[in-house]
Motif scaffolding. Structure first.
Motif, PDB file in Angstrom:
ATOM      1  N   THR A   1      -5.196   3.759  -5.790  1.00 37.88           N
ATOM      2  CA  THR A   1      -4.403   4.790  -5.121  1.00 37.88           C
ATOM      3  C   THR A   1      -3.250   4.204  -4.293  1.00 37.88           C
ATOM      4  O   THR A   1      -2.769   4.839  -3.353  1.00 37.88           O
ATOM      5  CB  THR A   1      -5.312   5.652  -4.215  1.00 37.88           C
ATOM      6  N   GLY A   2      -2.821   2.997  -4.646  1.00 38.73           N
ATOM      7  CA  GLY A   2      -1.641   2.412  -4.009  1.00 38.73           C
ATOM      8  C   GLY A   2      -1.786   2.319  -2.502  1.00 38.73           C
ATOM      9  O   GLY A   2      -2.787   1.821  -1.981  1.00 38.73           O
ATOM     10  N   ALA A   3      -0.780   2.822  -1.790  1.00 38.19           N
ATOM     11  CA  ALA A   3      -0.776   2.708  -0.331  1.00 38.19           C
ATOM     12  C   ALA A   3      -1.920   3.485   0.320  1.00 38.19           C
ATOM     13  O   ALA A   3      -2.219   3.283   1.502  1.00 38.19           O
ATOM     14  CB  ALA A   3       0.560   3.205   0.212  1.00 38.19           C
ATOM     15  N   TRP A   4      -2.572   4.362  -0.434  1.00 31.43           N
ATOM     16  CA  TRP A   4      -3.659   5.176   0.110  1.00 31.43           C
ATOM     17  C   TRP A   4      -5.037   4.563  -0.155  1.00 31.43           C
ATOM     18  O   TRP A   4      -6.047   5.166   0.154  1.00 31.43           O
ATOM     19  CB  TRP A   4      -3.563   6.606  -0.442  1.00 31.43           C
ATOM     20  N   LEU A   5      -5.065   3.339  -0.652  1.00 28.99           N
ATOM     21  CA  LEU A   5      -6.347   2.675  -0.921  1.00 28.99           C
ATOM     22  C   LEU A   5      -7.252   2.646   0.317  1.00 28.99           C
ATOM     23  O   LEU A   5      -8.447   2.929   0.218  1.00 28.99           O
ATOM     24  CB  LEU A   5      -6.066   1.251  -1.429  1.00 28.99           C
TER      25      LEU A   5
ATOM     26  N   VAL B   1      -9.207   6.513 -10.103  1.00 26.74           N
ATOM     27  CA  VAL B   1      -8.642   7.376  -9.063  1.00 26.74           C
ATOM     28  C   VAL B   1      -7.202   6.923  -8.837  1.00 26.74           C
ATOM     29  O   VAL B   1      -6.957   5.804  -8.374  1.00 26.74           O
ATOM     30  CB  VAL B   1      -9.450   7.266  -7.749  1.00 26.74           C
ATOM     31  N   GLY B   2      -6.253   7.762  -9.180  1.00 30.41           N
ATOM     32  CA  GLY B   2      -4.835   7.437  -9.003  1.00 30.41           C
ATOM     33  C   GLY B   2      -4.111   7.333 -10.338  1.00 30.41           C
ATOM     34  O   GLY B   2      -4.514   6.561 -11.205  1.00 30.41           O
ATOM     35  N   GLY B   3      -3.071   8.138 -10.478  1.00 30.42           N
ATOM     36  CA  GLY B   3      -2.301   8.169 -11.738  1.00 30.42           C
ATOM     37  C   GLY B   3      -0.919   7.579 -11.577  1.00 30.42           C
ATOM     38  O   GLY B   3       0.055   8.078 -12.139  1.00 30.42           O
ATOM     39  N   GLY B   4      -0.821   6.481 -10.805  1.00 28.83           N
ATOM     40  CA  GLY B   4       0.438   5.728 -10.761  1.00 28.83           C
ATOM     41  C   GLY B   4       0.437   4.699 -11.882  1.00 28.83           C
ATOM     42  O   GLY B   4      -0.410   4.737 -12.780  1.00 28.83           O
ATOM     43  N   VAL B   5       1.377   3.758 -11.801  1.00 25.35           N
ATOM     44  CA  VAL B   5       1.491   2.824 -12.921  1.00 25.35           C
ATOM     45  C   VAL B   5       0.221   1.993 -13.088  1.00 25.35           C
ATOM     46  O   VAL B   5      -0.181   1.699 -14.221  1.00 25.35           O
ATOM     47  CB  VAL B   5       2.740   1.921 -12.793  1.00 25.35           C
ATOM     48  N   ILE B   6      -0.431   1.650 -11.974  1.00 22.22           N
ATOM     49  CA  ILE B   6      -1.647   0.836 -12.112  1.00 22.22           C
ATOM     50  C   ILE B   6      -2.755   1.665 -12.765  1.00 22.22           C
ATOM     51  O   ILE B   6      -3.397   1.222 -13.722  1.00 22.22           O
ATOM     52  CB  ILE B   6      -2.098   0.272 -10.739  1.00 22.22           C
TER      53      ILE B   6
ATOM     54  N   ASP C   1     -12.670   0.053   2.060  1.00 26.59           N
ATOM     55  CA  ASP C   1     -12.396  -0.833   3.185  1.00 26.59           C
ATOM     56  C   ASP C   1     -11.535  -1.997   2.691  1.00 26.59           C
ATOM     57  O   ASP C   1     -12.003  -2.861   1.954  1.00 26.59           O
ATOM     58  CB  ASP C   1     -13.749  -1.330   3.719  1.00 26.59           C
ATOM     59  N   VAL C   2     -10.283  -2.014   3.101  1.00 23.42           N
ATOM     60  CA  VAL C   2      -9.360  -3.015   2.591  1.00 23.42           C
ATOM     61  C   VAL C   2      -8.213  -3.162   3.596  1.00 23.42           C
ATOM     62  O   VAL C   2      -7.737  -2.166   4.137  1.00 23.42           O
ATOM     63  CB  VAL C   2      -8.870  -2.579   1.181  1.00 23.42           C
ATOM     64  N   PRO C   3      -7.788  -4.428   3.868  1.00 29.10           N
ATOM     65  CA  PRO C   3      -6.753  -4.631   4.896  1.00 29.10           C
ATOM     66  C   PRO C   3      -5.338  -4.385   4.368  1.00 29.10           C
ATOM     67  O   PRO C   3      -4.478  -5.259   4.392  1.00 29.10           O
ATOM     68  CB  PRO C   3      -6.944  -6.107   5.281  1.00 29.10           C
ATOM     69  N   LEU C   4      -5.105  -3.192   3.876  1.00 29.90           N
ATOM     70  CA  LEU C   4      -3.838  -2.872   3.205  1.00 29.90           C
ATOM     71  C   LEU C   4      -2.945  -2.025   4.101  1.00 29.90           C
ATOM     72  O   LEU C   4      -3.425  -1.138   4.800  1.00 29.90           O
ATOM     73  CB  LEU C   4      -4.173  -2.134   1.910  1.00 29.90           C
TER      74      LEU C   4
ATOM     75  N   GLY D   1      -2.718  -2.952  -3.919  1.00 28.99           N
ATOM     76  CA  GLY D   1      -2.036  -3.927  -3.066  1.00 28.99           C
ATOM     77  C   GLY D   1      -1.019  -4.737  -3.849  1.00 28.99           C
ATOM     78  O   GLY D   1      -0.773  -5.911  -3.535  1.00 28.99           O
ATOM     79  N   HIS D   2      -0.394  -4.126  -4.822  1.00 35.45           N
ATOM     80  CA  HIS D   2       0.554  -4.877  -5.659  1.00 35.45           C
ATOM     81  C   HIS D   2       1.911  -5.093  -4.983  1.00 35.45           C
ATOM     82  O   HIS D   2       2.779  -5.756  -5.537  1.00 35.45           O
ATOM     83  CB  HIS D   2       0.743  -4.154  -7.005  1.00 35.45           C
TER      84      HIS D   2
END
Ligand code: GLY
Length: 360
Positions: free
Chosen positions: A202-206, A10-15, A211-214, A322-323
């Protein structure tokens, strides 16, 4: 599982694209779900700098994994070029850090001592050798160091990783938004889809899916053009970095705005600050044409290292994100860690676990 792929990313950014490439190249059946189009988010506007020794100046796992990622970049650039005819626009000519402080980086400088002891190369630069790398730097700048690293063209590298993944039979579904997660499945605007493993990248939308403290950290940059050669490698100043792009454009970055939430609008104040700092480093930039202001969201976790871990209570959902400032630097090694886990049963490194939040 019928027609279900081995992996849904899920997510087509660099990661996501790095994962898709490495997993598909290893023979897994991969589908990427991207709500917009590949590389359209923060990967579009990133500087693409690969500067582990500068970003992780204190050392530690970020530096070690970052260095490993640089090695992988060389392998990937070559392998992807052979595979699809285009590489990642990788340039590992180094990184130069300069400062306005005269006589910095003297013989007992802690950065140089630490990095040399760890076995990494640091070269001291004087006024003349700085100008071999940065011919148009401000005349007052006389102290600098050169370290290992370089850059990729961020957006292009993301697209090439995606293209290379497709050449290994990955499927990229653009315009599909994921609205919820179950174990091994996702709810999407195209229906419910399942796989042996769902990877949420999904980067900032994780945090919208797991559930993640991002938190998002807004970053703004300016892209400008100038016919003169200002610098041959990315130049880090005290409060600005300038990255010369192969196109003849210069990337001036970047703000760090943790209070901005999910706002992605460039602001005049930030752009003026970037412009002023950049002109302070390269006076010729006052004549540059503005090509594009831009703002995006870096995803940050406590400790500023990514998460590469199974999501608690799920067997078949992996969170990868969370990179923070290091998405491009760490993309290949992130994908390789996941590949080794999925294909060879290698353990996931504790450096990127959920458990570290409990002990923090
Ligand atoms: N990688 C540098 C930044 O995020 O500003």
């Amino acid at each position: 599982m019928g027609d279900a792929p081995d992996v849904l990313i899920v997510g087509g950014g660099v990661i996501g694209c790095a994962l898709a490439y490495d997993l598909a190249a290893s023979g897994l059946d991969v589908t990427v779900l991207e709500q917009e189009r590949v590389g359209a988010g923060v990967s579009y506007g990133a500087g693409g700098m690969l500067a582990p020794q500068i970003e992780f100046a204190q050392g530690g796992p970020g530096l070690e994994w970052g260095m490993r990622s640089l090695t992988l970049y060389q392998e990937w650039d070559e392998a992807i070029r052979q595979r699809i005819g285009f590489g990642l626009d990788l340039d590992l000519s180094g990184i130069v850090r300069v400062t306005n402080t005269p006589n910095a980086w003297g013989p007992s400088d802690p950065f140089i001592r630490r990095h040399t002891q760890m076995g990494y190369v640091v070269k001291r630069l004087d006024a003349s050798t700085i100008r071999e790398w940065a011919p148009q730097i401000h005349p007052a700048i006389t102290s600098g160091i050169w370290v290992v690293g370089g850059q990729v063209d961020a957006y292009r590298a993301t697209r090439m990783m995606a293209q290379a993944a497709v050449s290994h039979n990955a499927l990229i579904r653009s315009g599909v938004m994921v609205t919820g997660i179950e174990d091994g499945c996702v709810m999407t605007t195209a229906g419910r889809l399942c796989a042996q493993m769902v990877i949420v990248a999904t980067g900032a939308w994780l945090p919208h899916l797991v559930d993640v403290p991002l938190k998002p950290v807004k970053g703004q940059r300016l892209l400008v053009a100038l016919p003169q050669l200002l610098a041959r490698v990315p130049i880090f100043g005290d409060n600005i970095y300038v990255v010369p792009k192969a196109s003849g454009q210069y990337f001036l970055g970047a703000t760090t705005e943790p209070e901005a939430g999910y706002d992605q609008n460039p602001t005049l104040e930030a752009l003026m600050d970037l412009g002023t700092a950049a002109v302070g480093l390269f006076p010729e930039l006052r004549h540059a044409s503005v090509i594009e202001p831009w703002a995006g969201l870096r995803p940050v976790l406590p400790g500023e290292l990514p998460l590469i871990a199974r999501v608690p209570r799920y067997e078949r959902v992996l969170a990868v994100g969370g990179h923070y400032r290091h998405g491009f630097l760490l993309a290949p090694i992130t994908a390789r860690i996941v590949r080794d886990w999925m294909v060879s049963n290698a353990p996931l490194p504790p450096d990127f676990s959920y458990q570290r939040f409990e002990t923090a």
